[in-house]
Design an enzyme around this catalytic site. Structure first.
Site, mmCIF file in Angstrom:
data_model
loop_
_atom_site.group_PDB
_atom_site.id
_atom_site.type_symbol
_atom_site.label_atom_id
_atom_site.label_comp_id
_atom_site.label_asym_id
_atom_site.label_seq_id
_atom_site.Cartn_x
_atom_site.Cartn_y
_atom_site.Cartn_z
ATOM 1 N N CYS A 65 27.490 -58.182 5.222
ATOM 2 C CA CYS A 65 26.883 -56.912 5.620
ATOM 3 C C CYS A 65 27.963 -55.961 6.135
ATOM 4 C CB CYS A 65 25.846 -57.160 6.715
ATOM 5 S SG CYS A 65 24.977 -55.653 7.197
ATOM 6 N N CYS A 69 26.555 -55.430 13.840
ATOM 7 C CA CYS A 69 25.675 -55.964 14.894
ATOM 8 C C CYS A 69 26.315 -57.231 15.465
ATOM 9 C CB CYS A 69 24.305 -56.277 14.336
ATOM 10 S SG CYS A 69 23.582 -54.895 13.411
ATOM 11 N N CYS A 72 25.034 -60.914 15.093
ATOM 12 C CA CYS A 72 24.597 -61.362 13.763
ATOM 13 C C CYS A 72 25.693 -62.123 13.019
ATOM 14 C CB CYS A 72 24.156 -60.157 12.940
ATOM 15 S SG CYS A 72 23.566 -60.611 11.297
ATOM 16 N N CYS A 109 8.253 -63.425 5.001
ATOM 17 C CA CYS A 109 9.128 -62.348 5.459
ATOM 18 C C CYS A 109 10.331 -62.276 4.527
ATOM 19 C CB CYS A 109 9.583 -62.615 6.891
ATOM 20 S SG CYS A 109 8.188 -62.900 8.018
ATOM 21 N N CYS A 142 5.886 -59.285 4.694
ATOM 22 C CA CYS A 142 6.624 -58.401 5.581
ATOM 23 C C CYS A 142 8.032 -58.242 4.994
ATOM 24 C CB CYS A 142 6.706 -58.984 6.987
ATOM 25 S SG CYS A 142 7.576 -57.918 8.166
ATOM 26 N N CYS A 202 6.427 -54.493 12.632
ATOM 27 C CA CYS A 202 6.894 -55.708 13.294
ATOM 28 C C CYS A 202 8.242 -55.357 13.921
ATOM 29 C CB CYS A 202 7.052 -56.841 12.275
ATOM 30 S SG CYS A 202 7.798 -58.341 12.941
ATOM 31 N N ARG A 272 5.661 -63.398 18.825
ATOM 32 C CA ARG A 272 6.204 -64.476 17.991
ATOM 33 C C ARG A 272 7.466 -65.056 18.617
ATOM 34 N NH1 ARG A 272 7.632 -62.494 12.179
ATOM 35 N NH2 ARG A 272 5.532 -61.711 12.501
HETATM 36 S S1 SF4 Z 1 21.451 -57.532 11.789
HETATM 37 FE FE1 SF4 Z 1 23.044 -58.482 10.510
HETATM 38 S S2 SF4 Z 1 22.351 -58.210 8.380
HETATM 39 FE FE2 SF4 Z 1 21.134 -56.775 9.676
HETATM 40 S S3 SF4 Z 1 22.337 -54.855 9.619
HETATM 41 FE FE3 SF4 Z 1 23.065 -55.964 11.431
HETATM 42 S S4 SF4 Z 1 24.846 -57.132 10.698
HETATM 43 FE FE4 SF4 Z 1 23.693 -56.480 8.877
#
Ligand code: SF4
Length: 410
Positions: A65, A69, A72, A109, A142, A202, A272
């Site tokens: 990605c 984040c 993540c 999901c 979802c 959600c 959840r």
């Molecule tokens: S949560 Fe993870 S997969 Fe989703 S945008 Fe952020 S870095 Fe990318």
């Protein structure tokens, strides 16, 4: 305890506690914990009986990605040794979904890493939803694809999506410390786009990133204001190779207090237990069922959960029952609100169309990625100093199911 009597009475009426009462739940002691769970349990049973909704994750596109984040495992620069693959074909995704539904899941999901979908990606997901609904039209779908552009939510709705996930994750105040590549306002905007298109919203949070009690209360009230129909509560899975790998801030007791606070603030909303359930609640998971009315079955996006059959056994042993496809999840009055919102095209259920409430989603915050987050902010008030021991032995990278040759865990 006066606090719990007050919260129970409010929850049974569907009323929301004050911010101070929500903070007080997080400040209760371990000696009071079973009383807290019992009080939240009364509210849970008032609106959801003993039903547990099962949801099944299919990671359509894993890793790589461009977003940052910090919680993540799929983020830009992540060294976590997760599965990495591009879009599953519709039949591959439908096969995985079928396994989840056969295991008892009511909702599938569909999640993809990335900042947000292209129009071509919407086409791909449209084909995938068709493959799933051709096999079983009753399956709820979802979708979680990150930040939405104009008209994409409408396209997903028209293609058969029932809900859209985009988590707020943490408070507006601390959001900039966990993600730099998009903002809290971006997230709110996407949740509102989804809700405004008539998709069930959600949107939830991640606890354990170094946030304060005030941050947790802020995000939970924001989710309430946003009109989220389901609130996934993720407990940070500190993956090696991500900035939050050393953030082991949670104990089972702390997790139960957080779940109870979320329940009191959202008495008639689906709550959840999402990513991190096995890692942080551990043998206390059954107590979580007395508060939350929904869990994920089997594995998460990038980490493995306990065996699907163990989930089912736990639900039965604790005296709960799996919610059937024909049963409504939300209480009747909440379903009415969702329908009214869809009919009006209003993006929020509280405060009118102009009310902003962030959302979730992937553009950082696909539900239970199982990632971490970089050191979040210096808390306004220090969160409970639990200092759970480092338990990276409990984090298992997903090696089966979608994107592999091995059967899914469901
Ligand atoms: S949560 Fe993870 S997969 Fe989703 S945008 Fe952020 S870095 Fe990318």
């Amino acid at each position: 305890m006066d606090l719990l009597d007050t919260l129970t009475a409010k929850g049974l009426r569907g009323d929301v506690p004050t911010r101070e009462e929500a903070l007080a739940v997080l400040a209760t002691t371990d000696d009071e914990l079973l009383d807290v769970v019992a009080a939240a349990g009364k509210v849970r049973r008032r609106w959801f009986g003993r039903r547990v909704k099962l949801n099944y994750l299919v990671n359509l596109k894993s890793g790589l990605c461009p977003e940052d984040c910090s919680y993540c495992s799929q983020r830009l620069g992540s060294k976590a040794e997760i599965l990495k693959y591009t879009w599953l074909k519709p039949e591959q995704a439908a096969d995985a979904a079928r396994a989840g539904v056969a295991g008892g899941a009511k909702r599938v999901c569909l999640v993809a890493s990335g900042r947000g979908p292209t129009d071509r990606d919407i086409d791909r997901v449209t084909d995938t939803m068709a493959a799933i609904k051709d096999a079983d039209p009753a399956v709820e779908i979802c979708v979680c694809l990150g930040l939405l552009s104009d008209n994409q939510a409408e396209r997903l709705k028209a293609a058969g999506a029932d809900a859209y996930n985009h988590n707020l994750n943490t408070s507006e105040n601390t959001y900039g410390q966990i993600t730099k590549t998009h903002t809290y306002a971006d997230r709110v905007d996407t949740v509102q786009k989804a809700h405004g298109a008539g998709l069930s919203a959600c949107s939830g949070l991640i606890a354990g990133m170094g946030e304060s009690d005030e941050d947790l209360v802020d995000v939970v009230f924001a989710l309430r204001e946003l009109g989220s129909d389901s609130v996934p509560v993720n407990f940070l899975i500190p993956f090696e190779g991500t900035p939050l790998a050393k953030e082991w801030n949670l104990t089972p007791q702390r997790c139960l207090r957080i779940l109870a606070m979320v329940r009191f603030v959202n008495p008639d909303t689906e709550v959840r237990i999402a990513g991190g359930r096995e890692v942080h609640l551990r043998s206390m998971q059954p107590l979580g069922l007395h508060i939350a009315n929904s869990i994920f079955l089997g594995d998460y996006l990038t980490s493995e959960g306990q065996a699907g059959q163990t989930d089912l056994d736990m639900i039965k042993d604790a005296g709960f029952e799996v919610e059937g496809a024909g049963e409504a999840t939300l209480p009747r009055h909440r379903a009415d609100v969702a329908e009214a919102v869809a009919a009006s095209g209003c993006g929020t259920t509280a405060g009118g169309c102009g009310t902003a409430a962030p959302s979730c989603g992937s553009g950082g915050g696909c539900g239970p990625c199982g990632g971490h987050a970089e050191h979040a902010a210096a808390p306004a008030t220090p969160a409970e100093a639990t200092n759970d021991e480092l338990r990276d032995d409990l984090v298992k990278v997903r090696r089966r199911g979608a994107g592999t040759e091995l059967a899914p865990n469901a």
